[in-house]
Write a protein that holds these residues in place. Structure first.
Motif, mmCIF file in Angstrom:
data_model
loop_
_atom_site.group_PDB
_atom_site.id
_atom_site.type_symbol
_atom_site.label_atom_id
_atom_site.label_comp_id
_atom_site.label_asym_id
_atom_site.label_seq_id
_atom_site.Cartn_x
_atom_site.Cartn_y
_atom_site.Cartn_z
ATOM 1 N N ASN A 84 107.245 24.775 39.152
ATOM 2 C CA ASN A 84 107.236 24.071 37.873
ATOM 3 C C ASN A 84 106.775 25.006 36.760
ATOM 4 O O ASN A 84 105.694 25.586 36.822
ATOM 5 C CB ASN A 84 106.309 22.859 37.956
ATOM 6 N N LEU A 85 107.584 25.144 35.750
ATOM 7 C CA LEU A 85 107.291 26.047 34.641
ATOM 8 C C LEU A 85 106.483 25.314 33.579
ATOM 9 O O LEU A 85 106.848 24.225 33.157
ATOM 10 C CB LEU A 85 108.594 26.572 34.038
ATOM 11 N N GLU A 86 105.394 25.935 33.135
ATOM 12 C CA GLU A 86 104.555 25.307 32.126
ATOM 13 C C GLU A 86 105.194 25.430 30.750
ATOM 14 O O GLU A 86 105.708 26.480 30.369
ATOM 15 C CB GLU A 86 103.175 25.972 32.102
ATOM 16 N N PHE A 87 105.181 24.320 30.000
ATOM 17 C CA PHE A 87 105.750 24.322 28.659
ATOM 18 C C PHE A 87 104.906 25.163 27.698
ATOM 19 O O PHE A 87 103.686 25.240 27.810
ATOM 20 C CB PHE A 87 105.816 22.898 28.100
ATOM 21 N N GLY A 88 105.581 25.780 26.739
ATOM 22 C CA GLY A 88 104.897 26.411 25.620
ATOM 23 C C GLY A 88 104.112 27.654 25.945
ATOM 24 O O GLY A 88 103.251 28.065 25.165
ATOM 25 N N LYS A 89 104.398 28.288 27.089
ATOM 26 C CA LYS A 89 103.668 29.486 27.487
ATOM 27 C C LYS A 89 104.625 30.674 27.628
ATOM 28 O O LYS A 89 105.713 30.545 28.190
ATOM 29 C CB LYS A 89 102.937 29.258 28.824
ATOM 30 N N VAL A 90 104.182 31.813 27.108
ATOM 31 C CA VAL A 90 104.957 33.036 27.271
ATOM 32 C C VAL A 90 104.845 33.493 28.721
ATOM 33 O O VAL A 90 103.734 33.630 29.245
ATOM 34 C CB VAL A 90 104.443 34.137 26.326
ATOM 35 N N ALA A 120 120.742 28.814 23.111
ATOM 36 C CA ALA A 120 119.447 28.250 22.741
ATOM 37 C C ALA A 120 118.470 29.412 22.550
ATOM 38 O O ALA A 120 118.715 30.524 23.034
ATOM 39 C CB ALA A 120 118.966 27.289 23.822
ATOM 40 N N PRO A 121 117.349 29.194 21.851
ATOM 41 C CA PRO A 121 116.478 30.321 21.498
ATOM 42 C C PRO A 121 115.737 30.926 22.685
ATOM 43 O O PRO A 121 115.387 30.230 23.638
ATOM 44 C CB PRO A 121 115.490 29.692 20.501
ATOM 45 N N LEU A 122 115.534 32.237 22.610
ATOM 46 C CA LEU A 122 114.691 32.927 23.581
ATOM 47 C C LEU A 122 113.426 33.432 22.889
ATOM 48 O O LEU A 122 113.324 33.417 21.657
ATOM 49 C CB LEU A 122 115.439 34.057 24.279
ATOM 50 N N ASN A 123 112.462 33.862 23.671
ATOM 51 C CA ASN A 123 111.208 34.393 23.148
ATOM 52 C C ASN A 123 111.160 35.888 23.436
ATOM 53 O O ASN A 123 111.233 36.297 24.601
ATOM 54 C CB ASN A 123 110.016 33.677 23.788
ATOM 55 N N LYS A 124 111.078 36.697 22.380
ATOM 56 C CA LYS A 124 111.150 38.152 22.552
ATOM 57 C C LYS A 124 109.994 38.681 23.396
ATOM 58 O O LYS A 124 110.187 39.557 24.246
ATOM 59 C CB LYS A 124 111.168 38.835 21.184
ATOM 60 N N GLU A 125 108.778 38.149 23.188
ATOM 61 C CA GLU A 125 107.634 38.625 23.960
ATOM 62 C C GLU A 125 107.822 38.339 25.446
ATOM 63 O O GLU A 125 107.561 39.194 26.303
ATOM 64 C CB GLU A 125 106.346 37.962 23.457
ATOM 65 N N ALA A 126 108.301 37.136 25.751
ATOM 66 C CA ALA A 126 108.525 36.776 27.152
ATOM 67 C C ALA A 126 109.607 37.652 27.765
ATOM 68 O O ALA A 126 109.493 38.108 28.909
ATOM 69 C CB ALA A 126 108.914 35.301 27.248
ATOM 70 N N MET A 127 110.664 37.899 27.016
ATOM 71 C CA MET A 127 111.746 38.729 27.519
ATOM 72 C C MET A 127 111.261 40.156 27.780
ATOM 73 O O MET A 127 111.620 40.774 28.787
ATOM 74 C CB MET A 127 112.909 38.736 26.532
ATOM 75 N N HIS A 128 110.425 40.678 26.901
ATOM 76 C CA HIS A 128 109.867 42.017 27.100
ATOM 77 C C HIS A 128 108.993 42.054 28.351
ATOM 78 O O HIS A 128 109.045 43.011 29.129
ATOM 79 C CB HIS A 128 109.059 42.437 25.878
ATOM 80 N N LEU A 129 108.185 41.005 28.556
ATOM 81 C CA LEU A 129 107.364 40.915 29.764
ATOM 82 C C LEU A 129 108.241 40.865 31.012
ATOM 83 O O LEU A 129 107.866 41.372 32.069
ATOM 84 C CB LEU A 129 106.467 39.674 29.716
ATOM 85 N N GLY A 130 109.414 40.270 30.859
ATOM 86 C CA GLY A 130 110.337 40.175 31.981
ATOM 87 C C GLY A 130 111.112 41.444 32.246
ATOM 88 O O GLY A 130 111.899 41.513 33.194
ATOM 89 N N GLY A 131 110.906 42.463 31.406
ATOM 90 C CA GLY A 131 111.505 43.765 31.655
ATOM 91 C C GLY A 131 112.711 44.105 30.810
ATOM 92 O O GLY A 131 113.367 45.122 31.056
ATOM 93 N N TYR A 132 112.986 43.278 29.787
ATOM 94 C CA TYR A 132 114.165 43.507 28.959
ATOM 95 C C TYR A 132 113.727 43.751 27.522
ATOM 96 O O TYR A 132 113.350 42.825 26.809
ATOM 97 C CB TYR A 132 115.123 42.322 29.062
#
Length: 334
Positions: A84-90, A120-132
């Motif tokens: 389960n993915l938590e809402f509103g968290k990077v 739909a929108p993505l989050n740049k910080e999260a994407m960077h953490l994911g390696g992209y």
């Protein structure tokens, strides 16, 4: 024929899944196009439950299996979320997944399984953490399609803007502008509007300096050096393009109806007028991608602060789907 539109889920911890479901709750969406979601079925079902809808989820391995029926949401399920993915968290998980959703959509577009991509929108910080490590959707799409000459277009009911530069600082933006880039963006504006059915689009180029330099009074001749040669070249080829015009009056004139699209020189010059007119109706469009791929997007972020509450406004997603349907080629694989 109604075009098949692939809708990427974006960052699953944000409002993307909710605005997708809300947009697909409108019958008029299915009157315009054949939508298929590219994302994660468990996240989609969670959004449906939060919103209190009784929609069925149809998981498809290929777009040809989709039903395209109101009340049934078709999804190409990448099955990337195990917990389960938590809402509103990077998070790195949701950032990496957002990239994978878009990567899959590009492949489907290349294979002509879908006629356009709506994101739909993505989050740049999260994407960077994911390696992209990308600045945003536009740069990802350019990389995945091996495109060098592309541009960001913003569209609202009263104004369309296309950019010479986007995600760079102002000083660098001015350095990057040259006649070749200006000419290319004028051509992209012309071709995009022509493909959408506008026979003779009226294109206006915005000046870089206050009062468009006012014949050398402001700036260092940037308009004459960087903009004017391209305007003259395109006009000589039959493109209905004029300028450069002062920014403080040009956007008013465009909204009034004097022009069909404005060529803006840098990010804020083009974004501010669109967003003043209303965030809910703004659409972000990537033009010039190799393969003729059209991508539209909501003109807002992931809104982590309201994610999971069921209150996100779907109007920008509806506008993005409308633009995708209008700009997309109508023939895809059956």
């Amino acid at each position: 024929m109604k075009p098949v539109i692939g809708i990427t889920m974006g960052d699953a911890a944000g409002v993307g899944p909710e605005i997708i479901v809300k947009a697909l709750a409108h019958q008029e969406t299915y009157d315009l196009c054949k939508p298929v979601v590219i994302g994660d079925s468990s996240i989609l079902e969670r959004a449906i439950n939060i919103l209190g809808y009784s929609f069925k989820v149809n998981i498809v391995k290929a777009v040809q299996e989709a039903k395209f029926k109101h009340g049934v949401i078709d999804i190409v399920d990448l099955n990337l979320f195990e917990s389960n993915l938590e809402f509103g968290k990077v998070s790195a998980q949701s950032g990496a997944a957002a990239f994978k959703f878009l990567e899959k959509a590009v492949q489907l577009a290349k294979d002509k399984e879908i006629a356009a991509i709506c994101t739909a929108p993505l989050n740049k910080e999260a994407m960077h953490l994911g390696g992209y490590k990308y600045p945003g959707h536009t740069e990802i799409l350019a990389d995945l399609t091996d495109t060098k000459d592309y541009s960001m277009m913003l569209s609202s009911p009263k104004l369309k803007v296309i950019h010479l530069t986007t995600h760079v600082g102002l000083r660098k933006a001015i350095d990057l502008i040259d006649p070749e880039r200006t000419y290319k963006v004028i051509q992209l504006a012309y071709e995009t509007l022509r493909n959408a059915g506008m026979l003779n689009p009226r294109i206006a180029v915005c000046g870089i300096n206050p009062h468009a330099g006012e014949n050398g009074l402001f700036g260092m001749g940037e308009e004459e050096e960087k903009l004017q040669p391209a305007i003259e070249k395109a006009a000589a080829e039959g493109v209905n393009v004029t300028g450069p015009y002062p920014a403080d009056t040009l956007f008013f004139r465009a909204v009034r109806g004097d022009f069909d699209i404005v060529v803006a020189c840098y990010h804020d010059q083009g974004h501010v007028p669109i967003k003043v007119l209303g965030l809910e109706e703004g659409v972000n469009i990537t033009v010039g991608l190799n393969g003729g791929i059209i991508r539209t997007s909501v003109d807002h972020g992931t809104a982590f602060d309201i994610a999971g509450k069921g209150i996100a406004d779907e109007r920008s997603m509806l506008a993005a789907l409308t633009s995708a349907a209008e700009l997309a080629p109508k023939e895809v694989k059956k």
